[in-house]
Design a protein around this motif. Structure first.
Motif, PDB file in Angstrom:
ATOM      1  N   VAL A 279       5.149   1.508  -7.058  1.00 11.10           N
ATOM      2  CA  VAL A 279       4.217   0.384  -6.936  1.00 11.10           C
ATOM      3  C   VAL A 279       2.894   0.811  -7.573  1.00 11.10           C
ATOM      4  CG1 VAL A 279       2.976  -1.086  -5.280  1.00 11.10           C
ATOM      5  CG2 VAL A 279       5.297  -0.336  -4.768  1.00 11.10           C
ATOM      6  N   PRO A 280       2.303  -0.023  -8.428  1.00 13.56           N
ATOM      7  CA  PRO A 280       1.015   0.351  -9.029  1.00 13.56           C
ATOM      8  C   PRO A 280      -0.109   0.310  -7.994  1.00 13.56           C
ATOM      9  CG  PRO A 280       1.603  -1.870  -9.678  1.00 13.56           C
ATOM     10  CD  PRO A 280       2.775  -1.322  -8.915  1.00 13.56           C
ATOM     11  N   CYS A 281      -1.241   0.866  -8.348  1.00 13.10           N
ATOM     12  CA  CYS A 281      -2.384   0.931  -7.432  1.00 13.10           C
ATOM     13  C   CYS A 281      -2.894  -0.465  -7.071  1.00 13.10           C
ATOM     14  CB  CYS A 281      -3.492   1.787  -8.041  1.00 13.10           C
ATOM     15  SG  CYS A 281      -4.304   1.089  -9.485  1.00 13.10           S
TER      16      CYS A 281
ATOM     17  N   LEU B 162       0.805  -1.221   0.000  1.00 15.30           N
ATOM     18  CA  LEU B 162       0.000   0.000   0.000  1.00 15.30           C
ATOM     19  C   LEU B 162       0.839   1.272   0.000  1.00 15.30           C
ATOM     20  CD1 LEU B 162      -2.921  -0.970   2.393  1.00 15.30           C
ATOM     21  CD2 LEU B 162      -2.855  -1.010  -0.099  1.00 15.30           C
ATOM     22  N   ARG B 163       2.151   1.132   0.100  1.00 17.12           N
ATOM     23  CA  ARG B 163       3.031   2.307   0.051  1.00 17.12           C
ATOM     24  C   ARG B 163       3.732   2.353  -1.296  1.00 17.12           C
ATOM     25  NH1 ARG B 163       3.815   4.780   4.954  1.00 17.12           N
ATOM     26  NH2 ARG B 163       3.130   3.568   6.741  1.00 17.12           N
ATOM     27  N   SER B 164       3.830   3.549  -1.837  1.00 20.39           N
ATOM     28  CA  SER B 164       4.488   3.747  -3.115  1.00 20.39           C
ATOM     29  C   SER B 164       5.274   5.051  -3.053  1.00 20.39           C
ATOM     30  CB  SER B 164       3.450   3.814  -4.237  1.00 20.39           C
ATOM     31  OG  SER B 164       4.064   3.913  -5.498  1.00 20.39           O
ATOM     32  N   ASP B 165       6.455   5.059  -3.644  1.00 23.28           N
ATOM     33  CA  ASP B 165       7.258   6.278  -3.719  1.00 23.28           C
ATOM     34  C   ASP B 165       6.906   6.995  -5.013  1.00 23.28           C
ATOM     35  OD1 ASP B 165       8.580   5.577  -1.381  1.00 23.28           O
ATOM     36  OD2 ASP B 165      10.227   4.618  -2.441  1.00 23.28           O
ATOM     37  N   ILE B 166       6.375   8.201  -4.892  1.00 22.47           N
ATOM     38  CA  ILE B 166       6.034   9.012  -6.062  1.00 22.47           C
ATOM     39  C   ILE B 166       7.193   9.956  -6.342  1.00 22.47           C
ATOM     40  CG2 ILE B 166       4.549  10.853  -6.924  1.00 22.47           C
ATOM     41  CD1 ILE B 166       2.208   9.567  -5.677  1.00 22.47           C
ATOM     42  N   THR B 167       7.631   9.977  -7.593  1.00 22.11           N
ATOM     43  CA  THR B 167       8.701  10.880  -8.013  1.00 22.11           C
ATOM     44  C   THR B 167       8.131  11.902  -8.987  1.00 22.11           C
ATOM     45  OG1 THR B 167      10.336   9.125  -7.778  1.00 22.11           O
ATOM     46  CG2 THR B 167      10.980  11.036  -9.083  1.00 22.11           C
ATOM     47  N   CYS B 168       8.303  13.165  -8.658  1.00 26.86           N
ATOM     48  CA  CYS B 168       7.797  14.245  -9.504  1.00 26.86           C
ATOM     49  C   CYS B 168       8.630  14.328 -10.782  1.00 26.86           C
ATOM     50  CB  CYS B 168       7.873  15.572  -8.753  1.00 26.86           C
ATOM     51  SG  CYS B 168       7.346  16.998  -9.738  1.00 26.86           S
ATOM     52  N   PRO B 169       7.983  14.341 -11.950  1.00 34.02           N
ATOM     53  CA  PRO B 169       8.724  14.437 -13.208  1.00 34.02           C
ATOM     54  C   PRO B 169       9.311  15.832 -13.458  1.00 34.02           C
ATOM     55  CG  PRO B 169       6.391  14.501 -13.641  1.00 34.02           C
ATOM     56  CD  PRO B 169       6.548  14.225 -12.166  1.00 34.02           C
TER      57      PRO B 169
END
Length: 67
Positions: free
Chosen positions: A54-56, A3-10
Motif C-alpha cells: 500500500v502506498p503512503c 495505514l497498514r502495508s506489507d513491506i517485502t525486503c528485496p
C-alpha cells in the motif's frame, strides 16, 4: 485510508506488516529478516511506496509523495 502495508525486503524476501506514519515519510526501514537497510527506489518518496503493498497516506489521498 489504509495505514497498514506489507513491506517485502528485496534482498531476502522477508515480509512484515507495518503501520505507516500519517505525518511523515519513512525514508529508511530495517529488514527484520536480514537486517538490510531499505531506502526508497529512485522516484519514490518512501519505503512504503517502493516496497509496500500500500502506498503512503499522501499518495493514497491523491497528493504528492511527501519527499
Amino acid at each position: 485510508m489504509e495505514l497498514r502495508s506489507d513491506i517485502t525486503c528485496p534482498q531476502c524476501a522477508h515480509r512484515a506488516t507495518e503501520v505507516m506514519p500519517t505525518n511523515a515519510c519513512q525514508w529508511f526501514y530495517d529488514c527484520k529478516g536480514c537486517g538490510a537497510v531499505l531506502k526508497p527506489k529512485a522516484g519514490d518518496c518512501c519505503v512504503f511506496c517502493s516496497y509496500g503493498t500500500v502506498p503512503c497516506p499522501p499518495v493514497q489521498t491523491g497528493g504528492a509523495c511527501c519527499g
